[in-house]
Design a protein around this motif. Structure first.
Motif, mmCIF file in Angstrom:
data_model
loop_
_atom_site.group_PDB
_atom_site.id
_atom_site.type_symbol
_atom_site.label_atom_id
_atom_site.label_comp_id
_atom_site.label_asym_id
_atom_site.label_seq_id
_atom_site.Cartn_x
_atom_site.Cartn_y
_atom_site.Cartn_z
ATOM 1 N N HIS A 104 0.846 -1.189 0.000
ATOM 2 C CA HIS A 104 0.000 0.000 0.000
ATOM 3 C C HIS A 104 0.891 1.252 0.000
ATOM 4 C CE1 HIS A 104 -2.536 -3.038 2.218
ATOM 5 N NE2 HIS A 104 -3.300 -2.745 1.157
ATOM 6 N N PHE A 105 0.450 2.265 -0.746
ATOM 7 C CA PHE A 105 1.156 3.565 -0.708
ATOM 8 C C PHE A 105 0.193 4.650 -1.209
ATOM 9 C CE2 PHE A 105 2.063 1.543 -4.747
ATOM 10 C CZ PHE A 105 1.845 2.544 -5.675
ATOM 11 N N PHE A 106 0.540 5.866 -0.853
ATOM 12 C CA PHE A 106 -0.297 7.028 -1.227
ATOM 13 C C PHE A 106 0.573 8.025 -1.995
ATOM 14 C CE2 PHE A 106 -1.684 11.383 -0.264
ATOM 15 C CZ PHE A 106 -2.951 11.351 -0.844
ATOM 16 N N VAL A 107 0.033 8.540 -3.101
ATOM 17 C CA VAL A 107 0.731 9.527 -3.946
ATOM 18 C C VAL A 107 -0.024 10.847 -3.867
ATOM 19 C CG1 VAL A 107 1.563 10.089 -6.253
ATOM 20 C CG2 VAL A 107 1.510 7.693 -5.500
ATOM 21 N N CYS A 111 1.852 14.588 -8.130
ATOM 22 C CA CYS A 111 3.086 13.822 -8.024
ATOM 23 C C CYS A 111 2.878 12.433 -8.635
ATOM 24 C CB CYS A 111 3.526 13.669 -6.566
ATOM 25 S SG CYS A 111 3.871 15.251 -5.757
ATOM 26 N N VAL A 112 3.983 11.748 -8.847
ATOM 27 C CA VAL A 112 3.972 10.346 -9.291
ATOM 28 C C VAL A 112 4.930 9.559 -8.410
ATOM 29 C CG1 VAL A 112 3.350 10.849 -11.691
ATOM 30 C CG2 VAL A 112 5.753 10.800 -11.019
ATOM 31 N N GLN A 113 4.654 8.277 -8.282
ATOM 32 C CA GLN A 113 5.513 7.374 -7.518
ATOM 33 C C GLN A 113 6.172 6.397 -8.495
ATOM 34 O OE1 GLN A 113 6.349 7.016 -4.032
ATOM 35 N NE2 GLN A 113 7.858 5.757 -5.140
ATOM 36 N N ARG A 114 7.476 6.310 -8.426
ATOM 37 C CA ARG A 114 8.204 5.395 -9.289
ATOM 38 C C ARG A 114 8.148 3.978 -8.694
ATOM 39 N NH1 ARG A 114 13.608 8.867 -9.585
ATOM 40 N NH2 ARG A 114 12.843 9.356 -7.484
ATOM 41 N N LEU A 115 7.815 2.999 -9.546
ATOM 42 C CA LEU A 115 7.670 1.604 -9.136
ATOM 43 C C LEU A 115 8.454 0.702 -10.080
ATOM 44 C CD1 LEU A 115 3.806 1.472 -8.513
ATOM 45 C CD2 LEU A 115 5.579 1.758 -6.773
ATOM 46 N N LEU A 124 4.871 4.142 -13.343
ATOM 47 C CA LEU A 124 4.633 5.396 -12.634
ATOM 48 C C LEU A 124 3.198 5.390 -12.141
ATOM 49 C CD1 LEU A 124 6.325 7.951 -15.083
ATOM 50 C CD2 LEU A 124 7.278 7.027 -12.961
ATOM 51 N N ALA A 125 3.045 5.561 -10.844
ATOM 52 C CA ALA A 125 1.718 5.567 -10.228
ATOM 53 C C ALA A 125 1.254 7.000 -10.050
ATOM 54 C CB ALA A 125 1.762 4.849 -8.884
ATOM 55 N N GLY A 141 12.411 5.425 -4.376
ATOM 56 C CA GLY A 141 12.406 6.788 -3.892
ATOM 57 C C GLY A 141 11.068 7.188 -3.318
ATOM 58 N N VAL A 142 10.834 8.487 -3.298
ATOM 59 C CA VAL A 142 9.613 9.059 -2.757
ATOM 60 C C VAL A 142 8.835 9.703 -3.897
ATOM 61 C CG1 VAL A 142 10.652 9.434 -0.484
ATOM 62 C CG2 VAL A 142 10.802 11.230 -2.244
ATOM 63 N N PRO A 143 7.566 10.061 -3.678
ATOM 64 C CA PRO A 143 6.797 10.718 -4.739
ATOM 65 C C PRO A 143 7.507 11.959 -5.285
ATOM 66 C CG PRO A 143 5.341 10.032 -2.989
ATOM 67 C CD PRO A 143 6.736 9.784 -2.488
ATOM 68 N N THR A 144 7.446 12.132 -6.580
ATOM 69 C CA THR A 144 8.136 13.232 -7.266
ATOM 70 C C THR A 144 7.112 14.107 -7.983
ATOM 71 O OG1 THR A 144 10.042 11.782 -7.621
ATOM 72 C CG2 THR A 144 9.928 13.806 -8.938
ATOM 73 N N ARG A 145 7.322 15.424 -7.926
ATOM 74 C CA ARG A 145 6.426 16.353 -8.619
ATOM 75 C C ARG A 145 6.555 16.162 -10.133
ATOM 76 N NH1 ARG A 145 4.735 21.185 -6.564
ATOM 77 N NH2 ARG A 145 5.546 22.236 -8.422
ATOM 78 N N ILE A 146 5.401 16.127 -10.794
ATOM 79 C CA ILE A 146 5.403 15.909 -12.247
ATOM 80 C C ILE A 146 6.077 17.070 -12.975
ATOM 81 C CG2 ILE A 146 3.929 15.602 -14.267
ATOM 82 C CD1 ILE A 146 1.893 14.237 -12.511
#
Length: 535
Positions: A104-107, A111-115, A124-125, A141-146
């Motif tokens: 489980h994770f929240f974005v 932002c996007v989360q790299r998987l 990209l989530a 890593g952590v969520p990144t701004r698009i």
């Protein structure tokens, strides 16, 4: 994860030029379709890039919602229910089993989360709550701004700001991205950086974009061949060996000519300070003959506006021409000119001196004479035009002798000359005044004599007219008396008695007031006389 149908449809509709071999970049076709594919490209820089075919809209997305991202598929409540159900199904070990099989994770929004999954694929989530099933899924890593751009394996999301272009490489071939958001999945296409278009010289991979302002020109070398780019437009250098070298100004330049020591025609050493006005009239000739364009051991472009060599050549030629001009001038003449001007200015009556009228004008100073200075400018241009430069003017600010004693001596001579000229001018003015006074007196006497003659002529003419009128009146009276006498005689002739009475009347007029007469005849003689009977 395979690309979805929307992306495939977008790629199919993008107006691209045919590829020119393996790894060739996708290029936007020219014409109206290209502008429709890449809207709002109002800058001339974009227009030039568009015409070159380097801009591509293949990966451009209309908005963030059209990005190929894993959508949110769960929520906190759903995750809690699923975990509870697993715990009920497998007592004691259900929670551990659930955690091992699910992630489980929240974005956050924007932002996007790299998987990365167990197969080595990259994903990209998108924003929201996510739950993925599988033990081998990992988060990178952590969520990144698009908007900051995301590069994750073969997945890339790039946002290019307005006023910039994005530079990407595909198998060694450059690709330019217009403003907007771009997304692609490729193992060979790599984004390098965003390039701002606000600089006059922009390196775009192996290419160069050059913006030349009005009043300037750009010098470039195309495989060693000199190429001049005119001002007022944007130019594209389409390969690495077409190199930008310099900007050249075509505007008028004014430089101070350093103080030089020159010898005049009368062997006076003077220190001359002057300025030189010049401009480049033939950029190609100047670039070939006088401007340094090859940098050996120096960074290219480090002298992008350096024309010191050309400027130094111009100053040397102007100095030589000025020294030649000074060598033809008698410096002592400048003091005679100044003295004449001082004398002319100090006298209240401006009387021209015969043969010396030119001294009244300070512009006749040989050092500051425009015609003579133009000969020096012409002499300099005979050389400078060989390398594309025109000297407009050489202006002398000061020319002072190095020897102070000579200056004092020449100044004393100038003062003496001024005093002599002043005395001579005053004497000539007095003579002129006396001559004017004598002429005025003679003119007055002449006018008086003419007035007297006119009066006498008028008086004589009046007397003559009066005499003539009087004579005419007397003649008219005589004529009237004669006519009356004739009429009376005619009347008397008609009567004898009247004739006798007339005779007696005339006799009485003859006697007048005399009452006594003595005659030697008898008394009857008187009666005969009265009646005119005596012969």
């Amino acid at each position: 994860m395979q690309r979805n149908e929307a992306e495939a449809e977008c790629d199919a509709k993008a107006p691209l030029l045919p590829a020119e071999g393996p790894g060739a970049p996708h290029r936007v076709a020219d014409g109206a379709d290209a502008h429709e594919a890449i809207p709002f490209l109002d800058s001339p820089s974009y227009t030039v890039l568009l015409q070159t075919g380097l801009l591509t809209a293949r990966f451009r997305k209309p908005n963030l919602e059209s990005l190929d991202l894993m959508p949110a598929n769960t929520s906190k409540s759903k995750n809690f229910c699923s975990r509870t159900a697993m715990c009920l199904m497998i007592p004691l070990l259900g929670g551990c089993w659930y955690d091992a099989m699910n992630m489980h994770f929240f974005v956050p929004a924007g932002c996007v989360q790299r998987l990365q999954d167990g197969k080595g694929e990259y994903h990209l989530a998108g924003p929201g709550h996510h739950r993925v099933m599988g033990y081998f899924w990992t988060r990178v890593g952590v969520p990144t701004r698009i908007v900051d751009g995301v590069q994750h394996g073969d997945r890339t999301v790039v946002v290019v700001e307005q006023g910039s272009v994005g530079l990407a490489w595909d198998l060694g071939q450059p690709m330019l991205l217009p403003p907007g958001v771009h997304e692609w999945r490729s193992e060979t296409l790599r984004f390098e950086r965003c390039i701002s278009l606000d600089n006059p010289v922009i390196a775009v991979g192996p290419y160069t974009l050059v913006t030349v302002d009005d009043g300037y020109a750009a010098i470039t070398l195309n495989n060693g061949k000199l190429t001049i780019l005119p001002g007022g437009s944007v130019h594209f250098l389409d390969h690495r060996n077409w190199k930008f070298q310099k900007f050249i100004t075509l505007k008028m330049q004014t430089d101070n000519l350093e103080k030089i020591m020159a010898t005049t025609a009368d062997n006076v050493i003077v220190a001359v300070t002057s300025t030189v006005n010049w401009r480049i009239i033939d950029v190609e000739t100047a670039s070939l003959m006088a401007i340094k364009t090859l940098y050996v051991g120096e960074r290219e472009g480090s002298h992008a506006a350096d024309i010191k060599k050309l400027q130094n050549d111009i100053m040397k030629q102007a100095e030589a021409s000025l020294a030649s001009f000074i060598g033809s001038v008698n410096y002592s003449d400048t003091f005679h000119v100044a003295a004449a001007a001082q004398a002319a200015a100090s006298t209240s009556v401006g009387v021209p001196v015969p043969g010396q009228e030119k001294h009244a004008d300070i512009s006749d100073n040989p050092i500051f004479d425009k015609k003579m200075m133009n000969s020096a400018v012409h002499h300099a241009n005979e050389v400078t035009k060989l390398y594309g430069v025109e000297i407009i003017s050489i202006n002398i600010i000061s020319a002072n002798p190095v020897d102070n004693k000579l200056t004092v001596a020449l100044s004393s001579g100038a003062v003496a000359s001024a005093e002599a000229l002043q005395s001579e001018t005053a004497a000539r003015a007095n003579a002129k005044a006396q001559l004017i006074e004598a002429k005025t007196a003679a003119a007055n006497r002449l006018k008086e004599a003419e007035a007297e003659a006119d009066a006498l002529r008028m008086e004589a003419r009046g007397a003559a007219d009066a005499t003539l009128i009087k004579a005419k009146a007397e003649a008219e009276a005589e004529r009237l008396r004669a006519a009356g006498a004739k009429d009376a005689a005619d009347l008397l002739a008609s009567s004898d008695v009247a004739v006798d009475l007339a005779k007696m009347d005339k006799a009485g007029v003859v006697m007048g007031d005399r009452s006594k007469f003595f005659f030697g005849q008898d008394p009857g003689y008187f009666a005969k006389i009265m009646l005119r009977e005596v012969e």
